[in-house]
Write an enzyme that holds these catalytic residues in place. Structure first.
Site, PDB file in Angstrom:
ATOM      1  N   ASN A 208       0.707  -1.228   0.010  1.00 43.77           N
ATOM      2  CA  ASN A 208      -0.073  -0.078  -0.059  1.00 43.77           C
ATOM      3  C   ASN A 208       0.843   1.112   0.049  1.00 43.77           C
ATOM      4  O   ASN A 208       2.064   1.058   0.099  1.00 43.77           O
ATOM      5  CB  ASN A 208      -0.996   0.025   1.138  1.00 43.77           C
ATOM      6  CG  ASN A 208      -0.303  -0.330   2.425  1.00 43.77           C
ATOM      7  OD1 ASN A 208       0.424   0.830   2.914  1.00 43.77           O
ATOM      8  ND2 ASN A 208      -0.426  -1.169   3.181  1.00 43.77           N
ATOM      9  N   LYS A 287       8.711 -17.103 -10.841  1.00 43.63           N
ATOM     10  CA  LYS A 287       8.009 -15.710 -11.478  1.00 43.63           C
ATOM     11  C   LYS A 287       6.992 -16.408 -12.193  1.00 43.63           C
ATOM     12  O   LYS A 287       7.345 -17.099 -13.167  1.00 43.63           O
ATOM     13  CB  LYS A 287       8.931 -14.951 -12.247  1.00 43.63           C
ATOM     14  CG  LYS A 287       8.232 -13.656 -12.839  1.00 43.63           C
ATOM     15  CD  LYS A 287       9.062 -12.899 -13.905  1.00 43.63           C
ATOM     16  CE  LYS A 287       8.192 -11.981 -14.277  1.00 43.63           C
ATOM     17  NZ  LYS A 287       8.791 -11.321 -15.728  1.00 43.63           N
ATOM     18  N   PRO A 303      -2.440 -11.783   9.850  1.00 44.58           N
ATOM     19  CA  PRO A 303      -2.699 -11.568  11.368  1.00 44.58           C
ATOM     20  C   PRO A 303      -3.086  -9.935  11.491  1.00 44.58           C
ATOM     21  O   PRO A 303      -2.348  -9.251  11.017  1.00 44.58           O
ATOM     22  CB  PRO A 303      -1.684 -12.084  12.022  1.00 44.58           C
ATOM     23  CG  PRO A 303      -0.543 -12.117  11.025  1.00 44.58           C
ATOM     24  CD  PRO A 303      -1.261 -12.352   9.629  1.00 44.58           C
ATOM     25  N   ASP A 304      -3.844  -9.602  12.445  1.00 45.97           N
ATOM     26  CA  ASP A 304      -4.435  -8.333  12.985  1.00 45.97           C
ATOM     27  C   ASP A 304      -3.235  -8.131  14.035  1.00 45.97           C
ATOM     28  O   ASP A 304      -3.225  -8.670  15.290  1.00 45.97           O
ATOM     29  CB  ASP A 304      -5.634  -8.119  13.485  1.00 45.97           C
ATOM     30  CG  ASP A 304      -5.831  -6.684  13.645  1.00 45.97           C
ATOM     31  OD1 ASP A 304      -4.926  -5.879  14.148  1.00 45.97           O
ATOM     32  OD2 ASP A 304      -6.868  -6.057  13.236  1.00 45.97           O
ATOM     33  N   LYS A 335     -13.383   0.700  15.615  1.00 41.34           N
ATOM     34  CA  LYS A 335     -11.912   0.039  15.930  1.00 41.34           C
ATOM     35  C   LYS A 335     -11.616  -0.193  17.093  1.00 41.34           C
ATOM     36  O   LYS A 335     -10.907  -0.879  17.512  1.00 41.34           O
ATOM     37  CB  LYS A 335     -11.245   0.692  14.746  1.00 41.34           C
ATOM     38  CG  LYS A 335     -11.332   0.162  13.415  1.00 41.34           C
ATOM     39  CD  LYS A 335     -10.089   0.602  12.493  1.00 41.34           C
ATOM     40  CE  LYS A 335     -10.671   0.505  10.924  1.00 41.34           C
ATOM     41  NZ  LYS A 335      -9.999   1.084  10.048  1.00 41.34           N
ATOM     42  N   LYS A 339     -10.395  -3.585  18.441  1.00 40.30           N
ATOM     43  CA  LYS A 339      -9.173  -3.959  18.638  1.00 40.30           C
ATOM     44  C   LYS A 339      -8.678  -3.797  20.025  1.00 40.30           C
ATOM     45  O   LYS A 339      -7.695  -3.740  20.430  1.00 40.30           O
ATOM     46  CB  LYS A 339      -8.163  -3.083  17.688  1.00 40.30           C
ATOM     47  CG  LYS A 339      -8.672  -3.453  16.349  1.00 40.30           C
ATOM     48  CD  LYS A 339      -7.677  -3.060  15.368  1.00 40.30           C
ATOM     49  CE  LYS A 339      -8.294  -3.244  13.777  1.00 40.30           C
ATOM     50  NZ  LYS A 339      -7.281  -3.331  13.159  1.00 40.30           N
TER      51      LYS A 339
HETATM   52  N1  CTP Z   1      -3.659  -3.151  12.013  1.00 45.70           N
HETATM   53  C1  CTP Z   1      -2.685  -4.084  12.484  1.00 45.70           C
HETATM   54  N2  CTP Z   1      -2.810  -5.321  12.052  1.00 45.70           N
HETATM   55  C2  CTP Z   1      -3.574  -5.470  10.559  1.00 45.70           C
HETATM   56  C3  CTP Z   1      -4.396  -4.404  10.254  1.00 45.70           C
HETATM   57  C4  CTP Z   1      -4.292  -3.284  10.870  1.00 45.70           C
HETATM   58  O1  CTP Z   1      -2.131  -4.105  13.460  1.00 45.70           O
HETATM   59  N3  CTP Z   1      -3.428  -6.663  10.082  1.00 45.70           N
HETATM   60  C5  CTP Z   1      -3.780  -1.831  12.911  1.00 45.70           C
HETATM   61  C6  CTP Z   1      -3.069  -0.499  12.325  1.00 45.70           C
HETATM   62  O2  CTP Z   1      -1.844  -0.715  12.464  1.00 45.70           O
HETATM   63  C7  CTP Z   1      -3.908   0.320  12.820  1.00 45.70           C
HETATM   64  C8  CTP Z   1      -5.258  -0.275  13.162  1.00 45.70           C
HETATM   65  O3  CTP Z   1      -4.960  -1.641  13.254  1.00 45.70           O
HETATM   66  O4  CTP Z   1      -3.180   0.861  14.170  1.00 45.70           O
HETATM   67  C9  CTP Z   1      -6.466   0.095  12.156  1.00 45.70           C
HETATM   68  O5  CTP Z   1      -5.941  -0.091  10.911  1.00 45.70           O
HETATM   69  P1  CTP Z   1      -6.930   0.096   9.706  1.00 45.70           P
HETATM   70  O6  CTP Z   1      -6.067  -0.272   8.231  1.00 45.70           O
HETATM   71  O7  CTP Z   1      -7.502   1.409   9.596  1.00 45.70           O
HETATM   72  O8  CTP Z   1      -7.998  -0.898  10.202  1.00 45.70           O
HETATM   73  P2  CTP Z   1      -8.208  -2.347   9.527  1.00 45.70           P
HETATM   74  O9  CTP Z   1      -8.475  -3.265  10.651  1.00 45.70           O
HETATM   75  O10 CTP Z   1      -7.616  -2.881   8.478  1.00 45.70           O
HETATM   76  O11 CTP Z   1      -9.869  -2.266   9.142  1.00 45.70           O
HETATM   77  P3  CTP Z   1     -10.324  -1.668   7.723  1.00 45.70           P
HETATM   78  O12 CTP Z   1      -9.528  -2.288   6.604  1.00 45.70           O
HETATM   79  O13 CTP Z   1     -11.927  -2.299   7.762  1.00 45.70           O
HETATM   80  O14 CTP Z   1     -10.581  -0.275   7.569  1.00 45.70           O
END
Ligand code: CTP
Length: 411
Positions: A208, A287, A303-304, A335, A339
């Protein structure tokens, strides 16, 4: 970083003195007023006129010049300084400072000032490694001065090694630390920053637009304010910040592993990384060749990191970011709960001056106690605003103070 601060820049006579105008400009970019003191030897390398032009202030050179002394004044210089930076500091200037000599304007200002002093030595590698120079520097450190270690590399004298004056932004950072509050002293802050990169094959990946600038700004600001900082950074073009333990990772999985391990000792976690939410279900080892027609890509969730890799424990503060394009506050609040965060920094990444790859941001700080919308600010100032909130949340009355209050109440 230096808004409203006066920096007295002492320039002593080494070849690196030719970099002094660049240092002045870098300090002024951060909002500082810069008053320059040039030693006699420094005038062989850089002129007062050049420094007066870039600083917009008269340059002081002579302790015994009646006009200068009445107009600039060594005590006035010493008193108005919020911080003194000596860059470059020669072996001679360091030696004189270490024994408290006052035989010229710069050394006199150094004795008269109550402001913190930052010294940036620059000289030949053998001089820098000389035991006497090391002892003199150690003595300055013992008296509370900050020494910015020189860079290693090719030196003007033809030798290689430590002795080069660091870049102006490194010196500005050291000056920023000297004037910043120490309100995060004792805190261990873990910061995630940048994007992650999820490989499709050896040459392609999903990622991204995150530049890492916001997370790096938080890490630097926390270090300036006295915290021990670990920065876990995804692939971005920013160099490791000086004095900050930086762990480089590529994928969301690697970031989760690094954060799980490093967050154990953290008192504060700031998750500024833009972690990829999905990765290719299969990573090709070779590739992949182009095929006819459309291509379908199977993705699986990553993983989040902040939600699953940071173990919650009493007293540990967890701060997240929410990059949104619509219903910013509402989504951020959701969120925060989902979280289990203590604070979330919400930003509308589609707003002008906000989001990826710019040096500014527009954010709203959202916690369970309420929301605070901040104006358009530099990412450095946003970082400080976030840390102000964190510092306020972390202030706990000491056990002694609690005991004293109880005693007073009992009486
Ligand atoms: N985050 C994380 N791990 C992920 C996705 C997000 O630690 N796999 C953390 C980001 O660093 C940030 C927060 O979660 O602090 C929110 O990230 P964001 O991208 O806004 O949210 P998402 O969980 O990806 O939700 P959405 O895509 O629905 O907006």
């Amino acid at each position: 970083m230096l808004e409203g601060k006066t920096v007295v820049l002492g320039v002593s006579g080494g070849i690196a003195a030719y970099k002094a105008p660049e240092i002045v400009r870098a300090l002024r970019r951060e909002g500082a007023r810069v008053r320059v003191v040039l030693t006699r030897a420094a005038r062989e390398f850089v002129t007062p006129l050049a420094l007066q032009t870039v600083s917009g202030e008269p340059v002081a050179t002579d302790l015994f010049d009646l006009t200068q002394e009445s107009e600039i004044g060594h005590i006035d210089l010493a008193d108005t300084a919020d911080v003194v930076l000596i860059a470059p500091a020669t072996a001679n200037a360091i030696a004189k400072a270490a024994v408290g000599m006052a035989d010229d304007l710069l050394t006199t200002v150094l004795l008269a000032t109550r402001a913190p002093v930052v010294v940036a030595p620059a000289m030949n590698v053998h001089m820098y490694e000389n035991a006497l120079v090391r002892e003199n520097l150690a003595r300055l450190v013992k008296h509370g001065w900050t020494v910015v270690e020189p860079d290693e590399g090719a030196l003007a004298c033809g030798y290689e090694g430590p002795g080069r004056l660091p870049d102006a932004d490194v010196l500005v950072e050291a000056v920023g630390s000297a004037v910043a509050p120490d309100d995060l002293e004792g805190e261990a802050v873990l910061v995630t920053a940048g994007p992650t990169r999820e490989s499709l094959d050896p040459v392609r990946f999903l990622s991204n637009r995150s530049s890492g600038k916001m997370g790096f700004a938080v890490a630097r600001a926390a270090a300036r304010r006295g915290a021990r900082v670990v920065l876990v950074a995804g692939p971005c073009g920013l160099p490791d910040p000086r004095g900050i333990e930086t762990v480089r990772v590529e994928t969301a999985e690697e970031m989760a592993v690094a954060v799980r391990r490093r967050s154990r000792s953290a008192t504060v976690v700031v998750a500024a990384a833009a972690v990829a939410d999905y990765r290719p279900a299969k990573r090709e080892t070779q590739k992949s060749a182009k095929k006819k027609g459309a291509m379908r890509l199977a993705l699986e969730p990553t993983p989040d990191v902040v939600a699953s890799a940071v173990v919650r424990k009493p007293g540990r503060l967890v701060v997240g970011f929410a990059a949104e394009t619509t219903d910013v506050e509402e989504r951020a609040k959701a969120k925060l709960e989902r979280k289990a965060l203590d604070l979330i920094v919400a930003n509308d990444v589609s707003a002008e001056g906000a989001g990826f790859d710019v040096d500014t941001n527009v954010v709203t700080l959202v916690s369970r106690a309420g929301s605070e919308a901040l104006p358009l600010l530099s990412k450095d100032r946003v970082a400080d605003a976030i840390l102000d909130r964190i510092a306020a949340l972390r202030v706990r009355p000491s056990k002694k103070r609690v005991a004293r209050t109880k005693k007073r109440r009992a009486r």
